[in-house]
Design an enzyme around this catalytic site. Structure first.
Site, PDB file in Angstrom:
ATOM      1  N   VAL A 106      46.672  39.471  46.791  1.00 21.01           N
ATOM      2  CA  VAL A 106      48.036  39.953  46.555  1.00 21.01           C
ATOM      3  C   VAL A 106      48.045  41.457  46.298  1.00 21.01           C
ATOM      4  O   VAL A 106      48.542  42.244  47.107  1.00 21.01           O
ATOM      5  CB  VAL A 106      48.689  39.200  45.367  1.00 21.01           C
ATOM      6  CG1 VAL A 106      50.129  39.670  45.169  1.00 21.01           C
ATOM      7  CG2 VAL A 106      48.639  37.693  45.586  1.00 21.01           C
ATOM      8  N   CYS A 107      47.482  41.850  45.173  1.00 19.71           N
ATOM      9  CA  CYS A 107      47.597  43.242  44.733  1.00 19.71           C
ATOM     10  C   CYS A 107      46.593  44.183  45.390  1.00 19.71           C
ATOM     11  O   CYS A 107      46.685  45.402  45.213  1.00 19.71           O
ATOM     12  CB  CYS A 107      47.467  43.309  43.216  1.00 19.71           C
ATOM     13  SG  CYS A 107      48.734  42.329  42.370  1.00 19.71           S
ATOM     14  N   ILE A 108      45.640  43.633  46.147  1.00 15.42           N
ATOM     15  CA  ILE A 108      44.743  44.471  46.945  1.00 15.42           C
ATOM     16  C   ILE A 108      45.153  44.439  48.413  1.00 15.42           C
ATOM     17  O   ILE A 108      45.227  45.484  49.069  1.00 15.42           O
ATOM     18  CB  ILE A 108      43.274  44.025  46.782  1.00 15.42           C
ATOM     19  CG1 ILE A 108      42.852  44.114  45.314  1.00 15.42           C
ATOM     20  CG2 ILE A 108      42.360  44.887  47.648  1.00 15.42           C
ATOM     21  CD1 ILE A 108      42.936  45.496  44.708  1.00 15.42           C
TER      22      ILE A 108
END
Length: 229
Positions: free
Chosen positions: A137-139
């Site tokens: 998600v956040c990468i």
């Protein structure tokens, strides 16, 4: 004949010089920005692709490397006060809250946050190195977004974690297919050091490895102790 000899020497010298030139794909202390993303308690609770102990050590190797080599670095968190909680102590020890501009967001993709995007692109580097939670998600979000804007992106895969091994692995596969270059935390540190004759960073690099580098760190400690005898 003399001209031929001189030409041969010139060619050999040129070839030798070229052989000593490192690849532009190698990271160095001046060619990239590091982005440390969401190394926070709540995000870590669900990580299953590796142990929290290993993840914390790898995060420390990454953050420590950035300090040793003065890498332009952006530290960002998500919903720190309302959900995700404080940063790992391994991150805040190198980037203390009191003296670091930590960009807190509501967006899962930091590339979509105005302040984070401005901070990252404002460093002026076209190579980005990412590490954080969660990989899928956040990468993935900033990695694919940055590539779309013409950046070269590296992801420190062992300093990133996810809710399952499959989630992490599929995220890495997806990013690699899009052009991301995967590396590891120790690889990142050693690629920056590159030459043990670089005395100005030698002690700090080996000390960081001794503290967070697992078996390799123990090996360095052993070697240094044995040399004394």
């Amino acid at each position: 004949m003399k001209k031929l000899i001189l030409l041969s020497v010139s060619l050999i010298t040129s070839l030798y010089g070229f052989a000593q030139k490192p690849s532009p794909q190698l990271l160095n202390p001046t060619n990239h920005t590091l982005v440390l993303i969401d190394y926070q308690s709540q995000m870590a609770f669900a990580v299953k692709n590796q142990s929290i102990e290993v993840l914390r050590n790898n995060a420390a190797l990454t953050a420590g490397a950035s300090k040793i080599f003065n890498i332009p670095t952006v530290v960002t968190t998500v919903a720190a006060k309302s959900f995700s909680g404080p940063m790992f102590p391994e991150i805040s020890s190198f980037y203390p809250i009191a003296s670091t501009t930590v960009i807190d967001r509501t967006t899962m993709n930091c590339w979509e946050d105005l302040n984070a995007h401005k901070a990252i692109t404002g460093k002026g580097k076209k190579i980005l190195v990412l590490g954080g939670l969660w990989t899928s998600v956040c990468i993935v979000g900033p990695a694919l977004s940055a590539i779309n804007e013409g950046y070269t992106v590296y992801v420190i895969t062992d300093a990133s974690g996810d809710v399952s091994t499959e989630a992490h692995d599929q995220a890495v596969t997806r990013m690699v297919k899009a052009g991301v270059q995967p590396i590891t935390s120790l690889q990142y540190l050693l690629e920056l050091q590159r030459d043990w004759a670089r005395s100005e960073t030698y002690n700090a690099t080996t000390d960081l490895i001794k503290q967070y580098g697992g078996a390799y760190g123990i090996g360095i400690q052993y070697a240094k102790e044995m040399i004394k005898h």
